[in-house]
Every structure is written in C-alpha cells, then in structure tokens.
Design a protein around this motif. Structure first.
Motif: not given
Length: 494
Positions: A469-494
């Motif tokens: 998972v490389r927890p200490q790596n700085t998150i890239t813009r692509a990774e950050g937006v993917t994390l955001l959209m995963n969160t939005v979809r999770f909330l919408e499904a919930a």
C-alpha cells in the motif's frame, strides 16, 4: 688582418645567434609557394558561397574582421583574414592538457556560445571552440591556425579544410597541421603558423606558405585517413542550409493532428484535425490557450510544442488507456476536481493537504460554512480557507499541531485514506475493521492502522500489484481523485 678576422667572427656569431633564435620548424623562405599574382588569379576566379558558423558570438567576430574589406575582391578579403591570423596569434599550448604534437585531441576548453536554432550544423564543435579561442585568447598551435583560417575562408565563401600530416623543412621533420583551400578543383596549402614563424625571423610576412600546390609539394605529407574523416565532418560551402524549426504536436486521446514536424523557419504552417472530431483548443506547453479555432496557423521561429484538445476530451495529458481515466473524467464532470491548467491534469503531480481538503469540501457540496479554525497558517480569503475550516470543524482533517495545518504540505497515502474514512464516518456511516491486509502493513503509522483497514474494507483504497500500500508515499493527483471517487460511490451506494 686582425680587424678583418674580428669582423668575420662577429658576423659568424650573428648568424649563429639568428639560427639559435629561429623557432623550431622554420628555415626561412623555402620557395615552393606560388607567386602572389598566381594566388590572386586563382582566388578571384572562385565563385563564393559564404558559410556562417551559426554561432552568434563567433560570427560577429568574423564579420568584424571581414567588414573593412566588404566589396573588395576575394584575394584582398582572404589575404586580410590570413594576415590577421599571422599577425595577432602567438604559438602556445595553452588550453591543452599536453604540450607536444600530435596531441591535438587534448584541447580542453569549451565556451558557452549561442547557436542559431534551426540552422544545420556546418562544423564540429571542436573546430568552433578552437576558432573562438584563437580569436579571443589569441594563442594556439599549428592545428589551431589551420582551423581558424579554414573557418575564415569558409566565412568568405571558399571551400577549405584543416589537414594534418608530416612537414619537412631541411633536416627537420615533424607532425603538423595546416589549412587547404580548394581552388579551381585542386587543393592549395595556406600555412599561417609557418608564415608566423618566418615573420619572427624576417620581421614581416613573406608569404612563403601562402598558396602551395598540394599536388607538387614534397614537404607536406597527408594523413589521408584522418583528413578524409575530418573533411567529411564539414558541411560543403555549396550545401544549402535551410533553417527549420521542429513543431511537436501532442493530441488529446481522441484524435490526431495533421501538420507539424520539421517546418521551414519563419514560414506559415497550419495544424488541423486529421480525424472527424474537431479540435476545440490549441495550447502552449505551459497550458496557455492559443486558439479555439479548428485550425491553427503558426509562423515558427524556434522549436515549439503545441497541444491539441479534441472535442469530448477534458485533459490533454490523460491517455485512452490510463487506469484513472474514468475517475478523473467523472470527478471533473461533477465539478469535484479540476486540472492544473485549462487543458492539463498532471496525473503524476502531488496533492497537498489544502487540495485534499478542497476536493472533500466539493464532495460535500462546497457550500458548508464553519467557524474559522484556530490555525495560524490558514488565513482568511485563500482558495482553501473555507475547505480547511469545514474539514477541521467536521473532524475530517486536523492540524499537524494545535495551531498549524500545513496546507501546502504533501499528503501521504495513509493521511489521505484517513481523511476519507473520517469523511465517511462524518456522514454517519461506519464499518468495523482491525488490520489492513497489505504486504507492507508494518510500515503503516499507528494512528492510521485502523483507518487504513477500514478504507480497504470499504473499497476506498486498494494496494499496488505487488500487494503493498506504500503508506508513506505522497499521493499523486490521479490516486487522490480515484480515492475520492471510490468514496463518493461508496456513500451513494450506502
């Protein structure tokens, strides 16, 4: 009788002293150069093809030397260049790491010269540096004299070369370098360094090495292989030097552009779509909008890069096979994430804490208000002030200390996942999880162990192909937006 004897001894001593002072490799006039009238006739019969070096500083110096003789015949101009080289250069191995022939490849000096972009090279850099050194430092060895006069003659427009080989003067034999001019289809030797040596003895230039027919000179022996290779490195003066510019065009994922490539310098060239989709925007390399017309006409006067954005594409720097394409497109369409410019997303760029708070704030609707957070580095009126205040009040993001938020500090992957889990929980949704299942779980910070386990269980954050998972790596813009959209979809499904 005694007076006559003393005079004879004095005369002999004077001769010995002259010989002792004579530089090595010179034996005075040797008589194999043509007459000056013959050289003049040959030079004035040549059609000239002036050849600039293309190096601004060097060409300015050559022009200054040639300018007083503009409009004169070729002989006068060439002779003036030759005279300058003989009269103004001194013999020295300065600039070399060795001080003996034939160590010509041991010249160590380089100069930060300005080259005319787009002009085909006519000389190897080695010759350029040596010629510039001769004109500025005014020192060199025989090989450098050969180079300088070859460059001078080419500047006037005469095909010329620098050759090396063996020179014989009386009983002396040694390695040597000289200039050869091609006149009437034949090569003639112009040896400024040897005329410099003669001048040391006679007090003036006697031109005994000015125009020696190579075909009849037994004193100069060519290094044929080396000279042939050296001649090939020079662009013939008769060659057409067309100045060009490279126009590189990058297209967004849905189309291709017609035009660009190698273009004529200063002449119009038009870029247009090579597919059915139209171009909706032309951009510079720094993201500035150049035109919104379907076609874009430019007059290139330097190498340049143009970006073409096609209809239906939001960003130029996201390929059709990018793993984050759908997430970025959806986030942009929803207004949750934008680019770094009108046409660039910079997927590999890094996200900072203020950016991450802002995308979460947008996911919340971007209208929530909150009391100013007690954070000294979050001033009123910045682009992230409202987002950070909201994130702090809602418990989504805390400061790095009681009074600091560090808005421009990069966000690590574990910090970003923690913010996302806190955001989900602020909406009243929670899951139970104890340990994250990543190959490098031991590297996760204590505060993030539970939140990363929850992020994995919710499907917000997944690991890399190797299971880390490389927890200490700085998150890239692509990774950050993917994390955001995963969160939005999770909330919408919930």
């Amino acid at each position: 009788m005694k007076k006559k004897s003393n005079r004879a001894i004095a005369f002999l001593l004077a001769i010995v002293m002259c010989l002792a002072l004579m530089p090595v490799g010179s034996a005075g006039a040797v008589g194999d150069a043509m007459s000056m009238d013959s050289v003049k006739k040959l030079l004035n019969a040549e059609k000239l093809y002036p050849q600039k070096t293309g190096y601004v500083e060097l060409d300015e110096m050559l022009e200054a030397l040639a300018a007083p003789y503009a409009g004169k015949d070729t002989y006068t101009r060439i002779k003036a260049m030759y005279d300058w080289a003989v009269n103004n250069i001194d013999y020295s191995w300065d600039g070399y790491s060795q001080d003996y022939a034939p160590a010509y490849d041991c010249f160590t000096l380089t100069y930060p010269l300005t080259y005319e972009t787009g002009l085909p090279e006519a000389y190897p850099k080695d010759m350029i540096y040596r010629a510039y050194h001769m004109l500025t430092a005014r020192t060199g060895v025989c090989y450098d004299w050969g180079i300088l006069f070859a460059v001078m003659a080419r500047y006037v427009g005469i095909e010329s070369y620098v050759h090396t080989g063996i020179l014989r003067i009386g009983d002396w034999t040694g390695h040597h370098g000289w200039t050869e001019l091609k006149l009437g289809g034949k090569n003639y030797i112009f040896d400024g360094q040897q005329d410099w040596r003669s001048k040391q003895n006679y007090g003036s230039i006697i031109y005994d090495h000015f125009g020696i027919p190579m075909s009849s000179s037994w004193r100069f022996s060519q290094e044929t292989a080396a000279n042939t290779l050296r001649d090939a490195s020079l662009l013939p003066v008769t060659a057409e030097r067309v100045r060009t510019a490279n126009v590189t065009v990058h297209s967004s994922r849905s189309g291709q552009v017609e035009g660009g490539g190698v273009c004529l310098w200063g002449e119009e060239t038009t870029l247009t779509s090579a597919s059915e989709l139209p171009v909706v925007g032309w951009y510079s390399a720094d993201g500035a909008l150049l035109s919104t017309e379907p076609e874009y006409t430019i007059v290139p006067k330097e190498n340049m890069t143009v970006y073409a954005l096609f209809e239906g594409d939001l960003f130029l720097d996201i390929g059709a096979d990018a793993w984050y394409l759908d997430d970025v497109m959806e986030a942009a369409e929803r207004g949750l994430a934008g680019g770094t410019s009108l046409a660039h997303f910079e997927p590999e760029g890094k996200m900072n804490r203020a950016m991450f708070a802002t995308v979460l704030y947008r996911a919340e609707g971007g209208e929530a208000t909150a009391e100013p957070a007690p954070l000294e580095d979050v001033k009123p009126g910045t682009w992230y002030t409202d987002a950070v205040n909201w994130a702090y009040e809602s418990g989504v993001a805390y400061g790095v200390s009681e009074t600091k938020f560090a808005p421009l500090a990069n966000v690590t992957r574990e910090q970003a996942a923690t913010m996302m889990v806190r955001y989900v929980e602020s909406r009243g949704i929670s899951v139970a999880a104890e340990e994250a299942d990543f190959a490098d779980a031991a590297r996760i910070s204590d505060y993030a162990r539970e939140t990363l386990a929850k992020a994995q269980k919710m499907g917000l954050l997944s690991g890399y192909e190797d299971g880390t998972v490389r927890p200490q790596n700085t998150i890239t813009r692509a990774e950050g937006v993917t994390l955001l959209m995963n969160t939005v979809r999770f909330l919408e499904a919930a």
